[in-house]
Enzyme design. Structure first.
Site, PDB file in Angstrom:
ATOM      1  N   SER A 148     -17.347  19.196  48.307  1.00  0.00           N
ATOM      2  CA  SER A 148     -16.360  19.500  47.276  1.00  0.00           C
ATOM      3  C   SER A 148     -15.013  18.839  47.613  1.00  0.00           C
ATOM      4  O   SER A 148     -14.970  17.614  47.749  1.00  0.00           O
ATOM      5  CB  SER A 148     -16.261  21.032  47.131  1.00  0.00           C
ATOM      6  OG  SER A 148     -15.673  21.381  45.914  1.00  0.00           O
ATOM      7  N   ASP A 225     -24.445  23.548  39.365  1.00  0.00           N
ATOM      8  CA  ASP A 225     -23.107  23.735  39.928  1.00  0.00           C
ATOM      9  C   ASP A 225     -22.119  23.951  38.778  1.00  0.00           C
ATOM     10  O   ASP A 225     -22.029  23.127  37.865  1.00  0.00           O
ATOM     11  CB  ASP A 225     -22.767  22.455  40.705  1.00  0.00           C
ATOM     12  CG  ASP A 225     -21.464  22.523  41.460  1.00  0.00           C
ATOM     13  OD1 ASP A 225     -20.536  23.216  41.018  1.00  0.00           O
ATOM     14  OD2 ASP A 225     -21.387  21.840  42.504  1.00  0.00           O
ATOM     15  N   HIS A 258     -23.143  25.429  43.772  1.00  0.00           N
ATOM     16  CA  HIS A 258     -22.032  24.838  44.536  1.00  0.00           C
ATOM     17  C   HIS A 258     -21.885  25.454  45.931  1.00  0.00           C
ATOM     18  O   HIS A 258     -20.877  25.254  46.584  1.00  0.00           O
ATOM     19  CB  HIS A 258     -20.734  25.021  43.734  1.00  0.00           C
ATOM     20  CG  HIS A 258     -19.620  24.127  44.189  1.00  0.00           C
ATOM     21  ND1 HIS A 258     -19.628  22.764  43.999  1.00  0.00           N
ATOM     22  CD2 HIS A 258     -18.454  24.389  44.843  1.00  0.00           C
ATOM     23  CE1 HIS A 258     -18.524  22.227  44.499  1.00  0.00           C
ATOM     24  NE2 HIS A 258     -17.799  23.198  45.028  1.00  0.00           N
TER      25      HIS A 258
END
Lengths: 280, 280
Positions: A148, A225, A258
């Site tokens: 991320s 996600d 995620h």
């Protein structure tokens, strides 16, 4: 070179999982990092180092607790180093998760009140590798990956430092931050209002101007996600990188989100990718 | 049979890691458990269930986050179920970690104020398996393992229920609690002053009177564990079990402590041990 102080150490997969504190000249405060040394490093061999950069709100421990990476680092003989995601303690912070503690965005901040301590680019790309290589049985071979915000950090650091990293990979990276609200918000706070200063930290912009050695890139993305595709935009980066001659593996993982459940499920593939690039 | 309510679900190793809440008739309060279903269970096969019992202070999530067990549960096709270590919420608690929330000791408490909610033996050995087998694609094949206080729980539950579990294993189990200060303290609070009532929960005492089918046992212990040997006393249990005809594997792991770093390092061996006992 400042001293490092161990704050925890425990045997794991016949190697050593530890945490250290040290004063950071870049960040002008105490910083904590985690390091896994594989058994080979405890048996008088020097091993390469794989740096993991975490996402928003993480500290140096989430990866070492949740990813299950040490099993494969032990197998391949690679040290794993995880810095924190920002300065902590008595340094500026914000009420939101997008700025301040846990949200350094791997930039060198230029704006008040952040500039004094938020020098995470310099810390991760320069100070920490020098510290690791001076204090642990590692070679100067490095590779880098992240998740991320940390995927963004890994990509921009690798692209701006040709020759310093054997490869770069990322899980669900924030790939084109200047094209997102959260990226513009953080970059404005840390770097000011001029978008030209932001480009140095945007992987999709950087990859279009990278002229030096083209390291291998591996990006993966879970298709459930909640930040995909609008915020993360991995395909935008992949297309730009391929158009500029980079060898990019891109995998969509069906049904993955995620979280570290995604990371743990495929951490073996990433470590093997880096091991291959490192010549192991 | 009460309803179960999902509170989280995420894909992991091509299976599903989830948490559920339900009202427990045994504990007379809401309880939370974690369950990992391997890919085989999502593909219309029924799989056996391996129960993990955690140690003091843990809840249902520590194991699923830290042990790295799902990789091997997915490989062998085994569901993993982790209950909490006690009732929580608006139930009696204490100031110390040895009693109350996070410290149910897997007993049926008989003393005020604990008896109303602290029925963790009945919950783990009876209510939870019935709930799991009614709600998930699992067979009635079961196996059980745990850590520290949970190693004690796994051993005493398996020994008292011949035929219900294919095998039992433990990392650093509290093996002879009536011979330790912490065990006597907890058992006095939950069960009262008569040591005869404690024997039903002491693996080393139980194994000497077990008359039914002798299931395989695997115990391992880190030799730098700060609770070893004085508090945990695994060898006392192993000697008693072997003297009474049980097939016991006992491994000392050199340099390992009492943490999940030890568990993660050898979780694959335990799951393979249970898979073998389950006929996989």
């Amino acid at each position: 070179m400042t001293a490092i102080t161990p704050i925890a150490e425990d045997k794991m997969f016949n190697g050593s999982q530890a945490r250290y504190r040290h004063f950071s000249a870049s960040c002008q405060t105490g910083m904590t990092f985690s390091i896994y040394l594989p058994p080979q490093a405890l048996q008088s061999y020097q091993v390469p180092t794989l740096y993991w950069l975490s996402g928003l709100t993480d500290d140096d421990e989430n990866f070492s607790i949740r990813a299950g990476a040490q099993r494969f680092a032990a197998h391949w003989g690679i040290a794993l180093v995880t810095p924190d995601t920002s300065p902590r303690g008595d340094t500026p912070d914000s009420d939101g998760i997008e700025l301040g503690h846990g949200a350094g965005f791997y930039v060198n901040a230029t704006q008040v009140p952040w500039a004094e301590h938020y020098q995470m680019y310099r810390y991760v790309a320069e100070e920490l590798p020098a510290l690791i290589e001076a204090n642990f049985p590692v070679t100067d071979q490095r590779s880098i990956f992240g998740h991320s915000m940390g995927g963004m950090g890994a990509l921009q650091i690798a692209l701006k430092n040709p020759g310093r990293y054997a490869a770069v990979s990322a899980f669900a990276p924030l790939s084109h931050p200047t094209n997102t609200e959260i990226g513009r918000y953080a970059f404005t706070a840390y770097l000011g209002n001029n978008p030209e200063t932001w480009a140095a930290y945007d992987p999709t912009l950087l990859v279009q101007t990278a002229t030096a050695a083209k390291l291998p890139i591996f990006i993966e993305q879970g298709d459930t996600d909640e930040l995909y595709p609008e915020i993360l935009q991995p395909k935008t980066f992949v297309n730009a990188a391929r158009a500029h001659g980079f060898d990019v593996q891109y995998k969509i993982r069906r049904g993955y989100g995620h979280s570290y459940h995604h990371i743990a499920s495929f951490i073996d593939a990433h470590i093997e990718f880096h091991a291959d690039a490192l010549g192991l």
